[in-house]
Design a protein around this motif. Structure first.
Motif, PDB file in Angstrom:
ATOM      1  N   MET A   1      40.160   9.661 -18.742  1.00 20.54           N
ATOM      2  CA  MET A   1      38.774   9.788 -18.339  1.00 20.54           C
ATOM      3  C   MET A   1      38.634  11.025 -17.462  1.00 20.54           C
ATOM      4  SD  MET A   1      36.468   7.134 -16.139  1.00 20.54           S
ATOM      5  CE  MET A   1      36.145   6.041 -17.498  1.00 20.54           C
ATOM      6  N   THR A   2      37.598  11.774 -17.667  1.00 25.43           N
ATOM      7  CA  THR A   2      37.323  12.924 -16.823  1.00 25.43           C
ATOM      8  C   THR A   2      36.195  12.576 -15.869  1.00 25.43           C
ATOM      9  OG1 THR A   2      35.662  13.873 -18.284  1.00 25.43           O
ATOM     10  CG2 THR A   2      37.963  14.483 -18.709  1.00 25.43           C
ATOM     11  N   ILE A   3      35.993  13.431 -14.907  1.00 24.28           N
ATOM     12  CA  ILE A   3      34.946  13.174 -13.915  1.00 24.28           C
ATOM     13  C   ILE A   3      33.581  12.998 -14.588  1.00 24.28           C
ATOM     14  CG2 ILE A   3      34.435  15.598 -13.423  1.00 24.28           C
ATOM     15  CD1 ILE A   3      34.222  14.679 -10.428  1.00 24.28           C
ATOM     16  N   ASP A   4      33.350  13.681 -15.708  1.00 18.90           N
ATOM     17  CA  ASP A   4      32.059  13.589 -16.383  1.00 18.90           C
ATOM     18  C   ASP A   4      31.849  12.241 -17.054  1.00 18.90           C
ATOM     19  OD1 ASP A   4      32.431  17.002 -17.418  1.00 18.90           O
ATOM     20  OD2 ASP A   4      31.513  16.194 -15.625  1.00 18.90           O
ATOM     21  N   GLU A   5      32.919  11.483 -17.276  1.00 25.08           N
ATOM     22  CA  GLU A   5      32.791  10.191 -17.942  1.00 25.08           C
ATOM     23  C   GLU A   5      32.466   9.055 -16.976  1.00 25.08           C
ATOM     24  OE1 GLU A   5      36.353   9.661 -20.193  1.00 25.08           O
ATOM     25  OE2 GLU A   5      35.950  11.385 -21.454  1.00 25.08           O
ATOM     26  N   ARG A   6      32.638   9.258 -15.691  1.00 19.00           N
ATOM     27  CA  ARG A   6      32.255   8.229 -14.731  1.00 19.00           C
ATOM     28  C   ARG A   6      30.745   8.181 -14.622  1.00 19.00           C
ATOM     29  NH1 ARG A   6      35.149   9.781  -9.309  1.00 19.00           N
ATOM     30  NH2 ARG A   6      34.443  11.752 -10.103  1.00 19.00           N
ATOM     31  N   ALA A   7      30.217   6.991 -14.461  1.00 17.08           N
ATOM     32  CA  ALA A   7      28.773   6.847 -14.289  1.00 17.08           C
ATOM     33  C   ALA A   7      28.419   7.189 -12.848  1.00 17.08           C
ATOM     34  CB  ALA A   7      28.342   5.425 -14.628  1.00 17.08           C
ATOM     35  N   MET A   8      27.666   8.248 -12.676  1.00 13.23           N
ATOM     36  CA  MET A   8      27.202   8.639 -11.344  1.00 13.23           C
ATOM     37  C   MET A   8      26.176   7.620 -10.878  1.00 13.23           C
ATOM     38  SD  MET A   8      27.399  10.706  -8.918  1.00 13.23           S
ATOM     39  CE  MET A   8      26.654  11.768  -7.741  1.00 13.23           C
ATOM     40  N   PRO A   9      26.322   7.102  -9.669  1.00 15.99           N
ATOM     41  CA  PRO A   9      25.308   6.169  -9.163  1.00 15.99           C
ATOM     42  C   PRO A   9      23.927   6.828  -9.183  1.00 15.99           C
ATOM     43  CG  PRO A   9      27.258   6.079  -7.800  1.00 15.99           C
ATOM     44  CD  PRO A   9      27.442   7.254  -8.735  1.00 15.99           C
ATOM     45  N   PRO A  10      22.894   6.044  -9.494  1.00 18.43           N
ATOM     46  CA  PRO A  10      21.551   6.617  -9.616  1.00 18.43           C
ATOM     47  C   PRO A  10      21.050   7.160  -8.281  1.00 18.43           C
ATOM     48  CG  PRO A  10      21.445   4.225  -9.641  1.00 18.43           C
ATOM     49  CD  PRO A  10      22.906   4.595  -9.683  1.00 18.43           C
ATOM     50  N   LEU A  11      20.324   8.245  -8.364  1.00 18.48           N
ATOM     51  CA  LEU A  11      19.770   8.853  -7.161  1.00 18.48           C
ATOM     52  C   LEU A  11      18.501   8.155  -6.696  1.00 18.48           C
ATOM     53  CD1 LEU A  11      20.276  12.605  -8.122  1.00 18.48           C
ATOM     54  CD2 LEU A  11      21.734  11.164  -6.670  1.00 18.48           C
ATOM     55  N   ASP A  12      17.915   7.345  -7.555  1.00 12.17           N
ATOM     56  CA  ASP A  12      16.654   6.695  -7.203  1.00 12.17           C
ATOM     57  C   ASP A  12      16.660   5.196  -7.514  1.00 12.17           C
ATOM     58  OD1 ASP A  12      16.669   6.840  -9.932  1.00 12.17           O
ATOM     59  OD2 ASP A  12      14.658   7.689 -10.117  1.00 12.17           O
ATOM     60  N   GLY A  13      17.838   4.586  -7.539  1.00 15.57           N
ATOM     61  CA  GLY A  13      17.933   3.161  -7.856  1.00 15.57           C
ATOM     62  C   GLY A  13      17.591   2.273  -6.670  1.00 15.57           C
ATOM     63  N   ASP A  14      17.321   1.021  -6.970  1.00 14.87           N
ATOM     64  CA  ASP A  14      17.089   0.065  -5.894  1.00 14.87           C
ATOM     65  C   ASP A  14      18.430  -0.263  -5.217  1.00 14.87           C
ATOM     66  OD1 ASP A  14      18.391  -2.326  -7.164  1.00 14.87           O
ATOM     67  OD2 ASP A  14      16.778  -2.029  -8.617  1.00 14.87           O
ATOM     68  N   GLU A  15      18.354  -0.994  -4.130  1.00 17.37           N
ATOM     69  CA  GLU A  15      19.552  -1.269  -3.329  1.00 17.37           C
ATOM     70  C   GLU A  15      20.643  -1.952  -4.141  1.00 17.37           C
ATOM     71  OE1 GLU A  15      20.812  -3.410   0.872  1.00 17.37           O
ATOM     72  OE2 GLU A  15      18.935  -3.988  -0.104  1.00 17.37           O
ATOM     73  N   ARG A  16      20.305  -2.981  -4.867  1.00 16.78           N
ATOM     74  CA  ARG A  16      21.299  -3.725  -5.656  1.00 16.78           C
ATOM     75  C   ARG A  16      21.986  -2.821  -6.680  1.00 16.78           C
ATOM     76  NH1 ARG A  16      22.451  -9.175  -6.975  1.00 16.78           N
ATOM     77  NH2 ARG A  16      24.130  -9.110  -8.485  1.00 16.78           N
ATOM     78  N   THR A  17      21.190  -2.048  -7.381  1.00 19.01           N
ATOM     79  CA  THR A  17      21.727  -1.132  -8.388  1.00 19.01           C
ATOM     80  C   THR A  17      22.662  -0.124  -7.747  1.00 19.01           C
ATOM     81  OG1 THR A  17      19.754  -1.420  -9.749  1.00 19.01           O
ATOM     82  CG2 THR A  17      21.098   0.551 -10.165  1.00 19.01           C
ATOM     83  N   ASN A  18      22.265   0.418  -6.604  1.00 22.94           N
ATOM     84  CA  ASN A  18      23.088   1.412  -5.921  1.00 22.94           C
ATOM     85  C   ASN A  18      24.399   0.822  -5.416  1.00 22.94           C
ATOM     86  OD1 ASN A  18      22.049   4.178  -5.829  1.00 22.94           O
ATOM     87  ND2 ASN A  18      20.214   3.181  -5.036  1.00 22.94           N
ATOM     88  N   LEU A  19      24.352  -0.357  -4.825  1.00 19.92           N
ATOM     89  CA  LEU A  19      25.582  -0.970  -4.331  1.00 19.92           C
ATOM     90  C   LEU A  19      26.561  -1.234  -5.475  1.00 19.92           C
ATOM     91  CD1 LEU A  19      24.096  -3.421  -1.701  1.00 19.92           C
ATOM     92  CD2 LEU A  19      25.475  -1.382  -1.223  1.00 19.92           C
ATOM     93  N   ALA A  20      26.085  -1.831  -6.541  1.00 16.85           N
ATOM     94  CA  ALA A  20      26.954  -2.120  -7.690  1.00 16.85           C
ATOM     95  C   ALA A  20      27.468  -0.829  -8.317  1.00 16.85           C
ATOM     96  CB  ALA A  20      26.202  -2.964  -8.709  1.00 16.85           C
ATOM     97  N   ALA A  21      26.611   0.181  -8.416  1.00 20.83           N
ATOM     98  CA  ALA A  21      27.006   1.443  -9.044  1.00 20.83           C
ATOM     99  C   ALA A  21      28.049   2.188  -8.214  1.00 20.83           C
ATOM    100  CB  ALA A  21      25.779   2.316  -9.281  1.00 20.83           C
ATOM    101  N   TRP A  22      27.888   2.203  -6.892  1.00 21.44           N
ATOM    102  CA  TRP A  22      28.887   2.886  -6.064  1.00 21.44           C
ATOM    103  C   TRP A  22      30.229   2.158  -6.115  1.00 21.44           C
ATOM    104  CZ3 TRP A  22      29.407   7.599  -4.685  1.00 21.44           C
ATOM    105  CH2 TRP A  22      28.281   8.410  -4.522  1.00 21.44           C
ATOM    106  N   LEU A  23      30.199   0.842  -6.132  1.00 20.77           N
ATOM    107  CA  LEU A  23      31.464   0.112  -6.246  1.00 20.77           C
ATOM    108  C   LEU A  23      32.125   0.432  -7.577  1.00 20.77           C
ATOM    109  CD1 LEU A  23      33.568  -1.802  -5.161  1.00 20.77           C
ATOM    110  CD2 LEU A  23      32.112  -3.719  -5.875  1.00 20.77           C
ATOM    111  N   ASP A  24      31.366   0.429  -8.657  1.00 20.56           N
ATOM    112  CA  ASP A  24      31.936   0.770  -9.967  1.00 20.56           C
ATOM    113  C   ASP A  24      32.433   2.217 -10.007  1.00 20.56           C
ATOM    114  OD1 ASP A  24      31.796  -1.700 -11.188  1.00 20.56           O
ATOM    115  OD2 ASP A  24      29.835  -1.320 -12.090  1.00 20.56           O
TER     116      ASP A  24
END
Length: 170
Positions: A1-24
């Motif tokens: 996997m390269t850096i481009d294949e990781r899902a970047m956490p959304p810049l405008d997501g709600d709190e739940r989405t951001n927390l889950a995305a940063w953990l992933d």
């Protein structure tokens, strides 16, 4: 996997989405740090005098996932994966290596634990709480704690990997 294949956490997501995305994001960063290693490399303590290894980090994070998302959040009776917990020393164990556990097996277990963690979070709100110590702990707090836990250990993984084969970044 390269850096481009990781899902970047959304810049405008709600709190739940951001927390889950940063953990992933940090989970996938750890996977990237371990990608392509042999069992011997993953078991190499490469930053003397520390005995820390990449396999030990993967095993530890399996234990941490199991502890917070299964034992505490879901109230499951989930025994330790890698022997007795070292909680007396301030961590959830798993760092110690065993000849019976390959790096491939440790990574598969970690992936299974992260899948269970996601499933245990899916039907809960950030405000949901579970018994912890003398009080209660919210899913919001657990997410925040786990992001910090992974971020710290991904930094360790970066140093270990660089000493093993010179790989840096991401």
């Amino acid at each position: 996997m390269t850096i481009d294949e990781r899902a970047m956490p959304p810049l405008d997501g709600d709190e739940r989405t951001n927390l889950a995305a940063w953990l992933d994001f940090y989970r996938e960063t750890l996977a990237m740090k371990c990608e392509g290693l042999t069992d011997e490399q993953a078991r190499t303590a490469s930053v003397a005098p520390s005995p820390l290894t990449l396999q030990g980090l993967v095993q530890h994070l399996s234990e941490v996932e199991r502890n917070w998302f299964r034992r505490i959040l879901a109230g499951e009776d989930a025994p330790s994966l890698y022997g007795p917990s070292s909680s007396a020393e301030g961590h959830d164990g798993g760092f110690e290596l065993s000849d019976e556990v390959s790096f491939t097996a440790a990574c598969a277990t970690w992936r299974e634990e992260t899948a269970r963690s996601r499933a245990n979070c899916a039907a809960r709100s950030l405000e949901d709480t579970s018994p912890f110590g003398p009080g209660r702990v919210s899913l919001r707090w657990i997410y925040t704690h786990m992001i910090a836990e992974y971020a710290r250990h991904v930094g360790h993984a970066d140093l270990l990997r660089e000493r093993i084969d010179g790989s840096t970044g991401v």
